[in-house]
Design an enzyme around this catalytic site. Structure first.
Site, PDB file in Angstrom:
ATOM      1  N   SER A 190       0.787  -1.226   0.000  1.00 28.59           N
ATOM      2  CA  SER A 190       0.000   0.000   0.000  1.00 28.59           C
ATOM      3  C   SER A 190       0.819   1.276   0.000  1.00 28.59           C
ATOM      4  O   SER A 190       0.348   2.311  -0.483  1.00 28.59           O
ATOM      5  CB  SER A 190      -0.932   0.010   1.215  1.00 28.59           C
ATOM      6  OG  SER A 190      -0.192  -0.048   2.425  1.00 28.59           O
ATOM      7  N   HIS A 218      -5.193  -3.481  -2.926  1.00 29.76           N
ATOM      8  CA  HIS A 218      -4.847  -2.465  -3.921  1.00 29.76           C
ATOM      9  C   HIS A 218      -4.662  -3.045  -5.317  1.00 29.76           C
ATOM     10  O   HIS A 218      -4.237  -2.335  -6.228  1.00 29.76           O
ATOM     11  CB  HIS A 218      -3.582  -1.727  -3.478  1.00 29.76           C
ATOM     12  CG  HIS A 218      -3.740  -1.051  -2.148  1.00 29.76           C
ATOM     13  ND1 HIS A 218      -4.250   0.216  -2.025  1.00 29.76           N
ATOM     14  CD2 HIS A 218      -3.476  -1.488  -0.884  1.00 29.76           C
ATOM     15  CE1 HIS A 218      -4.288   0.547  -0.740  1.00 29.76           C
ATOM     16  NE2 HIS A 218      -3.824  -0.473  -0.029  1.00 29.76           N
ATOM     17  N   LYS A 261     -11.750   0.586  -2.260  1.00 30.70           N
ATOM     18  CA  LYS A 261     -10.728   1.250  -3.050  1.00 30.70           C
ATOM     19  C   LYS A 261     -11.171   1.270  -4.517  1.00 30.70           C
ATOM     20  O   LYS A 261     -11.993   2.086  -4.892  1.00 30.70           O
ATOM     21  CB  LYS A 261      -9.383   0.574  -2.811  1.00 30.70           C
ATOM     22  CG  LYS A 261      -8.976   0.676  -1.329  1.00 30.70           C
ATOM     23  CD  LYS A 261      -7.740  -0.080  -0.990  1.00 30.70           C
ATOM     24  CE  LYS A 261      -7.358   0.134   0.464  1.00 30.70           C
ATOM     25  NZ  LYS A 261      -8.339  -0.376   1.444  1.00 30.70           N
TER      26      LYS A 261
END
Length: 410
Positions: A190, A218, A261
């Site tokens: 990250s 991610h 995200k």
């Protein structure tokens, strides 16, 4: 009376490590956006009341304000209301949640998925459900805090392995005599943006009879031909299921990804072998004893999966933005170190806390918001600007960021 926190808070202030929470809101409410406002969608915010071009969010595909997600949310509110009322195992698991789990499993090419209300809760509950006393966990040194906390709660023996050091991991696994071994890693790290070598990790786990837990927070939505994530990025799985070369080898994999995200909403899911997922559902305390996320969240996420699959141009544009940023910073001879990263995370290492905060402040004065990330989130001496790109950004906005950085004195 002097509280015991006073001295500790003063220590954070003196070390320039005290965090400040800001109020953030879109410049224009999503429902009020017109075609002329489109460039503002997901990129320009009021930060403490001041308009800023933001490079701070994890909204990698720009879905948090996508019309399809908003429409799905409105419809679900009309049908289910705004609360789940209980944990999933009591009466908080709606048809929307059931359909979401099926869609998630199909998207990442794994047999079954289980939805959690939050990514942190997923990992904190997941690891103790998998291992305990007498077992061993092998954790990459740069893993996210939620993985670290999950490992601590499991009470398994912990081995911290140097970042991305496969040789060190091989040696640690070979030396372990634990009853059960679990390798834990971020898929995309990250704060650095680099991608773990998942096929090599799988091979090591197969050699040493270990399980592999990857956190694809991610990577999901961003990597893979249809945004399936890091597994598909390496050709291990896809929307058609597990790749033939990996059939029979995936039972040792536990896949986890967050949905706040690239998917633009919130929550997380765990996917893999049906028995493993069933066990986690029965044993993860953060699943069993927490109120479920509302059905409106699940409905929005199903819409997000459709957009991720049906709008590949968002990932192509994200790649173009990354190229534009890296080439622009190189041409401008920015004095700080841009770490190698092929993802939406582009870390610009500044060094000291003071200098990182100063550069962030200089950008803020120019109307650009990029958060400074400091220890303990990153190692001492590597405070950085974590530039986070979104498909909602334009090439011109990336150029604006580069120009603003070039005007910052070292």
């Amino acid at each position: 009376m002097t509280l015991p926190f006073d001295e500790a808070l003063n220590g954070l202030r003196q070390n320039l490590a005290l965090r400040r929470r800001r109020q953030v809101a879109p410049v224009v409410a999503p429902a009020a956006l017109t075609p002329q406002d489109e460039a503002l969608r997901g990129t320009t915010y009021l930060i403490d009341g001041q308009p800023r071009l933001s490079f701070g969010s994890n909204d990698y595909l720009g879905l948090s304000q996508h019309p399809a997600l908003l429409a799905a949310a409105h419809a679900a509110i009309d049908r289910y209301g705004v609360g789940a009322t209980a944990s999933p195992l009591v009466c908080g698991h709606s048809p929307e949640h059931e359909q979401l789990e099926a869609a998630l499993a199909a998207h990442v090419g794994l047999p079954r998925a289980l939805y959690f209300y939050a990514g942190y809760a997923a990992n904190v509950g997941l690891v103790p459900a998998l291992v305990g006393r007498g077992d061993a966990v092998f954790s990459d040194a740069l893993n996210h805090a939620c993985l670290i906390d999950g490992i601590r709660l499991s009470r398994a023996e912990l081995h911290v392995v140097p970042h991305a050091d496969l040789a060190a991991l091989d040696a640690a696994l070979a030396a372990s005599t634990a009853r059960r071994k679990l390798v834990v890693t971020d898929a995309v790290f990250s704060m650095d943006g680099n991608v773990a070598d998942v096929p090599a990790l799988m091979a090591l786990c197969e050699r040493h009879d270990a399980w592999l837990l990857i956190d694809d927070a991610h990577g999901y939505g961003v990597l893979g031909p249809q945004g399936e994530g890091t597994l598909a990025h390496f050709g291990l799985t896809g929307v058609d299921g597990v790749a033939p070369a990996w059939q029979g080898r995936m039972d040792r994999l536990i896949y986890m990804a967050t949905l706040g995200k690239a998917a633009g909403v919130s929550g997380a899911f765990v996917a893999g072998h049906p028995d493993m997922v069933e066990w986690v559902m029965q044993k993860a305390r953060t699943y069993m004893f927490a109120t479920a996320a509302p059905a409106v969240i699940a409905a929005s996420l199903r819409a997000a999966i459709d957009v991720i699959r049906q709008e590949p141009q968002r990932r192509r544009h994200l790649h173009a933005l990354r190229t534009r940023l890296r080439e622009g910073l190189a041409a401008a001879q920015i004095p700080w170190h841009l770490m190698p990263s092929e993802t939406a995370i582009q870390p610009l290492v500044i060094g000291s806390n003071a200098e990182a905060l100063a550069v962030m402040a200089q950008l803020d004065e120019q109307g650009v918001w990029v958060p400074a990330i400091r220890p303990p989130t990153v190692p001492e001496g590597t405070a950085r600007l974590r530039i986070s790109l979104s498909a909602a950004h334009t090439l011109a906005q990336v150029d604006e960021l580069v120009a603003a950085l070039a005007r910052c004195p070292r």
